[in-house]
Write a protein that holds these residues in place. Structure first.
Motif, mmCIF file in Angstrom:
data_model
loop_
_atom_site.group_PDB
_atom_site.id
_atom_site.type_symbol
_atom_site.label_atom_id
_atom_site.label_comp_id
_atom_site.label_asym_id
_atom_site.label_seq_id
_atom_site.Cartn_x
_atom_site.Cartn_y
_atom_site.Cartn_z
ATOM 1 N N THR A 49 -11.314 -42.476 -60.823
ATOM 2 C CA THR A 49 -11.209 -42.509 -62.530
ATOM 3 C C THR A 49 -12.774 -43.388 -63.639
ATOM 4 O O THR A 49 -12.765 -42.606 -64.800
ATOM 5 C CB THR A 49 -10.624 -43.565 -63.097
ATOM 6 N N LEU A 107 -4.925 -32.862 -67.636
ATOM 7 C CA LEU A 107 -4.844 -32.469 -66.195
ATOM 8 C C LEU A 107 -5.013 -34.007 -66.544
ATOM 9 O O LEU A 107 -6.405 -34.241 -66.265
ATOM 10 C CB LEU A 107 -4.934 -31.521 -65.152
ATOM 11 N N MET A 108 -4.637 -34.415 -65.544
ATOM 12 C CA MET A 108 -5.488 -36.014 -64.641
ATOM 13 C C MET A 108 -6.377 -36.167 -63.215
ATOM 14 O O MET A 108 -5.534 -35.517 -62.487
ATOM 15 C CB MET A 108 -4.563 -36.871 -64.623
ATOM 16 N N PRO A 109 -7.230 -36.260 -63.452
ATOM 17 C CA PRO A 109 -8.231 -36.798 -61.793
ATOM 18 C C PRO A 109 -7.385 -37.349 -61.399
ATOM 19 O O PRO A 109 -6.657 -38.254 -61.772
ATOM 20 C CB PRO A 109 -9.446 -37.459 -62.033
ATOM 21 N N SER A 110 -7.464 -37.351 -59.746
ATOM 22 C CA SER A 110 -7.065 -38.662 -58.924
ATOM 23 C C SER A 110 -7.670 -40.107 -59.371
ATOM 24 O O SER A 110 -8.554 -39.629 -59.956
ATOM 25 C CB SER A 110 -7.727 -38.179 -57.458
ATOM 26 N N GLU A 111 -6.694 -41.193 -58.960
ATOM 27 C CA GLU A 111 -7.666 -42.078 -60.027
ATOM 28 C C GLU A 111 -8.478 -42.451 -59.089
ATOM 29 O O GLU A 111 -9.588 -43.006 -59.585
ATOM 30 C CB GLU A 111 -6.460 -43.477 -59.706
#
Lengths: 161, 161, 161, 161, 161, 161
Positions: free
Chosen positions: C124, C117-121
């Protein structure tokens, strides 16, 4: 006086480009935005339209001028005695292409230096191609481009075949 | 019930795509394979042919449906109330493009989440463009695409100018 | 019911970790946060402290439990019949390490799948090591860690030799 | 007057560092080289020795000063009202670490901007750790470090346990 | 006798290509340079012209022959019983594409091995597309291509529409 | 006769290392496996044990010899008149470190060339550190290391504090 040039196709200018211009103006006394012709690349807007849209969108930024250009960026910079090329850097793939261009430009003209700036992480995902694709399918583009650009992009795409 | 969508051009579907579909079905209750139109990209097979080949190749996979789509993937997902986009990830270059798309999609629709799965390392090297190039030169493609796809790919390429 | 495990050292838990937990809970019915012992790695907080801080910080998240673990993550998952490992992915360097771990875990246990999954930018740039370094020099850490963690981190660092 | 800071451990300073200092001086009016303490990292030379070696090696560079520092770089810059942090960028792995640091620094102090410069490709391979390893085994280090550094490095390593 | 093949489009051959040929000849007894047809890719020079320019430029290199080819490289190599494919590697993006090609080629023919060599760092930035772009705008290309290639490139570009 | 050297710590040798040795032997007449001392890096096995395990595991490979070494690899190669260093390449992160080492080695000794080979994709995920971690927690390591290494690794780890 320290001058720098920020070049690109800007088809059209995005909020990410404007963010970078503002960051560059913090450290250089004067910034020239150089808008490439790219006739061969199938741009959506003409060079004149792209120059005009940046001029409007960046009207409040002092010490910034916008100019069309064709040819090699190092020649453009050398003729105007601009010693610094500013580039935005967001991704590893950006990085490698930019690295290669910067080394080549250094080889072509050793007195011109390339510096890399990082846009706000809010604009990491932004690029003009994605914005055009979203506009093509009727998606909301207002957060991605300056207020003067959004209606023109919608209009231009409505007319495109 | 947890639903997910797996979108692509699938020109044609490869064994790597099928591997990812099976992995996605392990963790989602229903998977929709969304086949993009891509008229502009010069695909070899029509959208209908690509949909049909996946339906045949994935006939044994339950809880999976295949649909054509055009427009923005987030709109497709939102209309069907599918909250998850599944993407395969094999390479760093994949990763950056995917990252950019996923951030953009999140910006366009915050209720849709992108998840990344890894194909079997056996399929790391596989992509549809390479398979078409190999077929073009008469190379053996049977280990790369499902049994129903190989003869059609050979036939299609024989007819291509 | 679809379960997943999110493992890490969490020394200490950051707002980036909490963001990922919330994203994972959107697509899985139950999430187990597994807090690694890492005695050998010179952690700042004991495993008990790290478990307790996550439990407090994530108290409002339903369907989430926090557990200490040591040993191999695939064994932990297999014993609890959790078929999915959730990982965050922010950088290319993350990606390659994660890829290697995921392939190794798949080899060790083929019924366990890893999803990324990608965290909120916004998060980052965040990692626990940087936060500790900033705290060590008296920098402001309140935007980086949950409210219950910030004072403990300052206190712990004040006591450290 | 545009000022910038170039920070590092410089254990010891290499020809690649000097190349970057010269490039930075082309575009900033004054450059401060900030030499980090790094007591915990097992440096070979003391902070005083590292500062002294840079002062000697860069004696011919006008508009440059060398200072020791400990703590957070953004605090160092803010106290001296230096609005720009200069970093060298050679590799993708550099890039990601640098990106993370720059985003974190921007979060800690929004008025400080990070710019990245590229060293000459002649120095792409150079880093202080490799130079120390080569010196340890009696390899020729004279092309890698300034003339005043080479004998001190050999001497220091001869004395090391 | 150990043979290897070095394939490419060579549109036109650059000093970076020649550097790699010389490195390959240090470790293989015979090197075949295979010049791809690439009719579809819009090359500037015909396959015959590209073969001729390499033959001239590499005339002083013994144990090297230059041949046109079309089709799959593994078939070309297998027919000539050449067991090694030589590739240059400069960038991460090169690396991933090359990796994928090499795995695919290994799958197509397990008896052929791919080896990667690194060009001199002087040529890191060089690629044929950049050289053509510079020539198009009248930039100095003499340091980038062999002496026999520079005038032909200028002439060819002068004639191009 | 073309000779090459393949150097590493081999703590312990894995099936991935053996795969690379076999690939190197396809293109070089003789391969020397150089086992680094690495006293400072906290290896699990002594240099003598590591050399012995490779000799056993690679006993069936002709034209291969195994030697301990300390110091710089280029010196080792130069003394034995071995003109080629062979390295395995699996990941982007490998690539950059390897690139840096190869450029440095080329600088130290221009007559030694580095070539990169790709292991089988079956071994992409494998590295000696992961194998040791798995063994430490009682995981099954038999598919990762040669048959003579697995029991010694289990035994060594059982004795470790």
């Amino acid at each position: 006086m320290k001058r720098a040039v920020f070049a690109g196709t800007f088809d059209p200018v995005t909020n990410g480009h404007l963010d970078l211009m503002q960051r560059a103006l913090r450290m250089f006394d004067r910034l020239t935005v150089a808008v490439a012709q790219r006739a061969e690349k199938g741009v959506l807007f003409s060079q004149e339209e792209r120059v005009a849209m940046i001029r409007e969108a960046a009207a409040s930024l002092e010490r910034l001028d916008v100019e069309p250009f064709s040819g090699l960026l190092v020649d453009f910079a050398r003729e105007r005695k601009i010693p610094v090329i500013v580039r935005g850097l967001r991704f590893v793939s950006d990085f490698e292409y930019e690295f290669q261009m910067a080394l080549m430009n250094r080889r072509l003209s050793d007195e011109i230096e390339t510096v890399f700036l990082m846009p706000s992480e809010t604009y990491t995902y932004l690029n003009a191609s994605l914005v055009k694709e979203i506009a093509r399918y009727g998606g909301a583009i207002d957060g991605f481009v300056p207020p003067n650009v959004a209606p023109r992009l919608r209009e231009k795409i409505a007319k495109a075949p």
